[in-house]
Design a protein around this motif. Sequence first.
Motif, PDB file in Angstrom:
ATOM      1  N   THR A   1       1.154   4.276  -2.829  1.00 39.82           N
ATOM      2  CA  THR A   1       0.638   5.601  -2.482  1.00 39.82           C
ATOM      3  C   THR A   1       1.713   6.632  -2.149  1.00 39.82           C
ATOM      4  OG1 THR A   1       0.381   4.921  -0.169  1.00 39.82           O
ATOM      5  CG2 THR A   1      -1.521   4.646  -1.623  1.00 39.82           C
TER       6      THR A   1
ATOM      7  N   ARG B   1       2.356   6.691  -9.341  1.00 36.59           N
ATOM      8  CA  ARG B   1       1.482   6.736  -8.171  1.00 36.59           C
ATOM      9  C   ARG B   1       0.133   6.082  -8.406  1.00 36.59           C
ATOM     10  NH1 ARG B   1       3.645  10.807  -4.906  1.00 36.59           N
ATOM     11  NH2 ARG B   1       5.775  10.048  -4.653  1.00 36.59           N
ATOM     12  N   LEU B   2      -0.485   5.718  -7.320  1.00 38.79           N
ATOM     13  CA  LEU B   2      -1.802   5.098  -7.343  1.00 38.79           C
ATOM     14  C   LEU B   2      -2.821   6.020  -8.017  1.00 38.79           C
ATOM     15  CD1 LEU B   2      -3.750   2.855  -6.218  1.00 38.79           C
ATOM     16  CD2 LEU B   2      -3.953   4.291  -4.191  1.00 38.79           C
TER      17      LEU B   2
ATOM     18  N   HIS C   1       0.839  -1.205   0.000  1.00 41.80           N
ATOM     19  CA  HIS C   1       0.000   0.000   0.000  1.00 41.80           C
ATOM     20  C   HIS C   1       0.876   1.257   0.000  1.00 41.80           C
ATOM     21  CE1 HIS C   1      -3.247   2.778   0.910  1.00 41.80           C
ATOM     22  NE2 HIS C   1      -2.538   3.229   1.936  1.00 41.80           N
TER      23      HIS C   1
END
Length: 295
Positions: free
Chosen positions: A137, A145-146, A133
């Motif tokens: 992020t 990036r996400l 995660h």
Amino acid sequence: MTQTSKQLTKIDYLTVVFCPDEIARLRFDAKIAFGKGDFGSYKEAYNAMLCAELFDQQATDDLDLDVNESVVFDSDYYYDQLFENNPRYRSYGSVDAIPSEERAHFFKNVVRKTKRYKTLNSLIEGDITKFMHLLNTEVATAADRLTSDDLSWSYRHNSGGMFTYEKSATLYRHDVNSGVVAWGANNGGVMISFSGAGCAGLDIPKLHAMLKKMPNVKITRLDIAYDDYDGEKSVLNYFQNLEEGGFCKTNQAPSFSWIQTGELQKLSNEQQALWKKKHGWQKRYDCIANGGNTL
């Protein structure tokens, strides 16, 4: 003025290992037990610690164990059950009488029957999820990036383990193979390796900042590549720098390997005869180092 080729220094491979606090405590206890001579090897001591009683009151609240279970877990029960019911061990009078290699196998079998082992594996897999995660992020480069539609980083489980770890997965960046993840409670945690393709998608300063905040983390491999497109320095320059002590920044001097590539050039009959007369053996070729060299 035309700009020359840009010098590029980059991280080409990176490996980190980390583990939950519970495993760190087990590893510490195993070192003490092995140091006292209670076990024949550190691995045996560590596996025995995995077989010990359930976590004490100091353990994390994340374990979600039912303390009202009617059957109380007891590692001795598993020891006895495996030892007495397996014909493989009947010729030995006790667990201590089993030869060291067999005993290590015995402990490994016991470990996989314990609730502690399964609980620690769950904690490790939770840490991997958190790491992924943060990778998506915060640590990925701005371009990686996400987004609302896609995860830049993901991993897919492999059928077996890797590097002595019980479980493993392939790490992907935009569906491109970019490294590996390997883990297991009996291996003391998790290892994540980023290949060159993976390192290209990392914001290295942010990764470093994240690793500094993580408990029980260690960098075990770091490959740094410097591409000198203009040829300002040769490999021989760096070899001289090595002999001058330029790479000896600690009390422990590094080892080195020197790899030359090239081709064979056949000697004339006259050259062969002169060589044999002078050195006593027949040389037919000269090794011409006209390929790439690696230090």
